[in-house]
Structure formats: structure tokens, C-alpha cells
Scaffold this active site. Structure first.
Site, PDB file in Angstrom:
ATOM      1  N   LYS A  61       0.856  -1.108   0.009  1.00  0.00           N
ATOM      2  CA  LYS A  61       0.137  -0.165   0.170  1.00  0.00           C
ATOM      3  C   LYS A  61       0.901   1.356  -0.008  1.00  0.00           C
ATOM      4  CE  LYS A  61      -3.520  -2.477   2.820  1.00  0.00           C
ATOM      5  NZ  LYS A  61      -4.357  -2.663   3.832  1.00  0.00           N
ATOM      6  N   ASP A  85      -7.925  -6.894   9.558  1.00  0.00           N
ATOM      7  CA  ASP A  85      -9.023  -6.016   9.865  1.00  0.00           C
ATOM      8  C   ASP A  85     -10.227  -7.144   9.512  1.00  0.00           C
ATOM      9  OD1 ASP A  85      -8.153  -6.974   7.202  1.00  0.00           O
ATOM     10  OD2 ASP A  85      -9.083  -5.104   6.139  1.00  0.00           O
TER      11      ASP A  85
END
Length: 370
Positions: A197, A232
Site C-alpha cells: 500500500k 481487519d
């Protein structure tokens, strides 16, 4: 006589012009009709390639089960990593006290505090803040990044209002959601495998990110410790279980996609050591990398995968997640524009730009603007 000739001549010219206009209109209508037929044909072909009849879905399910079992049996034995999360107990709804959470998964991180009041009170109060990470820290050092996070977290803790109450004699505990690839060895430890990312921080790969955060909080004088490290998807499952004890799985459908579920610990051949007392273990599937010949891959999906930075990987994620759906839509629109003049005789230049549509619902006018 001359006037009659002029009138006749004018009538002939007008008639010829009318015929020419009529012919042009008929010709354009015919061309437009052919273009419309071509556009419909492209869309129907796309629809057929995307079809998921029940028998195909059953084949996909069977393939998924085979990959799941292979991933549970050994490391590297499957496209699915089937990562052991070391989370064997989930919330019951009876929890009480003050809890903190930190969510780091991109260019921002979120800090949250929640006061839980047990089964009757449940969530009494909660607050959160979102903080942007400076671009310079995304390519700096481990200490710089975690010191910045710890400093912002300390500022957030300092704003704790009177209606948030820490139980006497208890240190503040932090749940750390870290959405980067890590290899865990316990509930509160995890070694970074690689940055993704847009992060390229030196000195962190191969290091325990929990230790890095704990040391940074100590340097900033923050009396807090990381009690749990999760990704997550596991965090989503824990949140769902808090409200409903029947929740057994969680699915992320966002920029990317993933799933986790509650597995019987005895059904995990690669598990080493004593079985957890609960008898269960949360498995992080990392199913974005799933692939099966039964998945409905269109010609656009295949072309995109071949041109991507990681061809042959994350196929399932490329088929269903938000990061890629807009690009597939753009490719379909580009073909219709080229072969059926969807936007007129000229193809909008922006339509030829990869990832111009960041997601499938992006307004079409964005590709028409100069």
C-alpha cells in the site's frame, strides 16, 4: 416560359435535396442501428461470460473447500494461506471497562476508545479520531513511523473525558489492527513479512510490529500495551460476535477482499502445540488469492490480470473487489466506444487511461472531461 423552367428547376433541386437528406437520415439511422446492435452484442457476451449458474457455483465451492483443507494441512500447500490468528476466544457481550483500538492499514490510521458496560449497558460511549500519515514517514524509518503513531495516540488518550473510566489497577490495553502481511506466533506478536500500500519503511521487515509500537509508546510516556494484534477481517468477526453470538464468519468487501471464520482447532493439521482451551481457532483465509478454473473470468479479466503487476495472483480479489471493478468497467466501455461509437465518433482520451474509473460507480462524466 423562363419562370416555369426556373420553378421546375427549383422543384427538381428541392426534390433532389430532400432525397439526399432522406437518404442521409436513413443511412445514419442504419449506421446507428448497427452500432446499437454491436453495443448490445458486446454487453450480452460480457453478461454470458459473467454468468454464475448454480452448477458453476457448486464447482467453485468444491474448489474452495479443497484449497481450504490444503491450506490447513501445511504452509504453502494451497493458494489460500489459511493463517492461524491465535485468536481462540471472541467477545461475549459481557465485557466491561475502557478499551482502546488502533487501526493501521493505509495512509491514515484510526484511534478509538470505547466504554463497555456489560450485557445490559453494552457500548456506553465511544470516540475516535482519524490521523493522516505524512508521506515522508511512509518511506522513513521504523522508529519515525511508530513514534509518530505513539505521539498521536498519546494526544488522543490525553483527551479522555470523565465518562470514560479505567478499571482500578488496570493498565490501558490496546487492540492493534494491522492490515499488512505478518506472521504471527501469538495473540500479541507478529513479524512483518512485507510492506504494501505504498509503504517502504526500512528496518521493519522481519521485526515484531507489536514490540515496535510498545517501545514507541514507552518512549512517549504512554502507559499502554498492545493486548492483541489482528488484521481487519478478524477484527470484523470480533465486532460481529460482540453483538450476536451466532456470528461465525466475517467477509471484507472493500478495496480488497478477505474472509475469516471459526474453525475447530482439531481440524488444523498444521497447528503445533497444545490445543486452545476453547477448542476453536479463528482462521484468516486470505481468500483474495483464491483461483479456480470454474471462476467466471471474462476476456477483460484475463487481459487485466496479464497486464497487472502480479499476474496469476490475487485472482479472486481482482474479480470482486472495489480496487479493480472500475477498471473492468472502463475496459468494457472502451471496447463499446471503439466498436459502437458509444460516445460519438471520437473515443474520449480519458477512457484510454488505466484506472481512470477508480470504482465501478464512478460517474461517467469523469472520463468525458478534457
Amino acid at each position: 416560359m423562363n419562370s416555369s423552367k426556373v420553378a421546375v428547376g427549383t422543384a427538381v433541386v428541392c426534390a433532389a435535396t430532400a432525397c439526399a437528406v432522406a437518404a442521409l437520415i436513413v443511412s445514419r439511422r442504419a449506421r446507428n442501428k448497427n452500432k446499437l446492435k454491436r453495443a448490445i452484442a458486446i454487453l450480452r457476451d460480457f453478461e454470458d461470460e459473467c454468468s454464475t449458474p448454480v452448477h458453476k457455483l457448486r464447482n467453485v465451492v468444491d474448489s474452495l473447500i479443497v484449497e481450504m483443507n490444503a491450506g490447513l494441512a501445511s504452509e504453502g500447500g494451497s493458494k489460500l494461506k489459511m493463517i492461524i490468528s491465535y485468536v481462540d476466544n471472541l467477545p461475549t457481550g459481557y465485557e466491561k471497562g475502557l478499551f482502546y483500538a488502533l487501526d493501521l492499514g493505509g495512509t491514515n490510521f484510526r484511534a478509538l476508545r470505547v466504554q463497555l458496560g456489560g450485557k445490559e449497558g453494552q457500548v456506553i460511549d465511544q470516540e475516535f479520531e482519524e490521523v493522516s500519515i505524512p508521506a515522508s514517514l511512509m518511506s522513513g524509518t521504523t522508529e519515525q513511523l511508530f513514534d509518530y503513531i505513539a505521539s498521536e495516540l498519546a494526544t488522543f488518550v490525553a483527551k479522555e473525558r470523565e465518562n470514560f473510566h479505567q478499571l482500578p489497577g488496570h493498565q490501558r490495553e490496546l487492540g492493534f489492527t494491522f492490515s499488512f502481511p505478518v506472521e504471527q506466533s501469538s495473540i500479541a506478536s507478529g513479524t512483518l513479512i512485507k510492506w504494501t500500500k505504498g509503504f517502504s519503511i526500512s528496518g521493519t521487515v522481519g521485526k515484531d510490529v507489536v514490540v515496535a509500537l510498545n517501545e514507541a509508546m514507552k518512549r512517549k510516556g504512554l502507559d499502554m500495551r498492545v493486548a492483541a494484534l489482528v488484521n481487519d477481517t478478524v477484527a470484523t468477526l470480533a465486532g460481529g460476535r460482540y453483538w450476536d453470538q451466532d456470528v461465525m464468519a466475517a467477509v471484507i468487501l472493500g478495496t480488497g477482499t478477505n474472509a475469516c471464520y471459526v474453525e475447530c482447532a482439531e481440524a488444523i493439521p498444521k497447528w503445533q502445540g497444545d490445543l486452545p482451551k476453547s477448542g476453536n481457532m479463528i482462521i484468516n483465509m486470505e481468500w483474495g488469492n483464491f483461483w479456480s478454473s470454474h471462476l467466471p473470468m471474462t476476456e477483460y479479466d484475463k487481459a487485466f490480470d496479464a497486464e497487472s503487476l502480479n499476474p496469476g495472483e490475487q485472482i479472486f480479489e481482482k474479480l470482486i473487489s472495489g480496487m479493480y471493478l472500475g477498471e473492468i468497467v472502463r475496459r468494457v466501455l472502451l471496447r463499446i466506444a471503439e466498436e459502437a461509437a458509444l460516445f460519438g465518433d471520437t473515443v474520449p482520451p480519458n477512457l484510454a487511461l488505466p484506472f481512470k474509473l477508480r470504482h465501478a460507480l464512478c460517474p461517467i462524466f469523469l472520463i468525458l472531461e478534457d
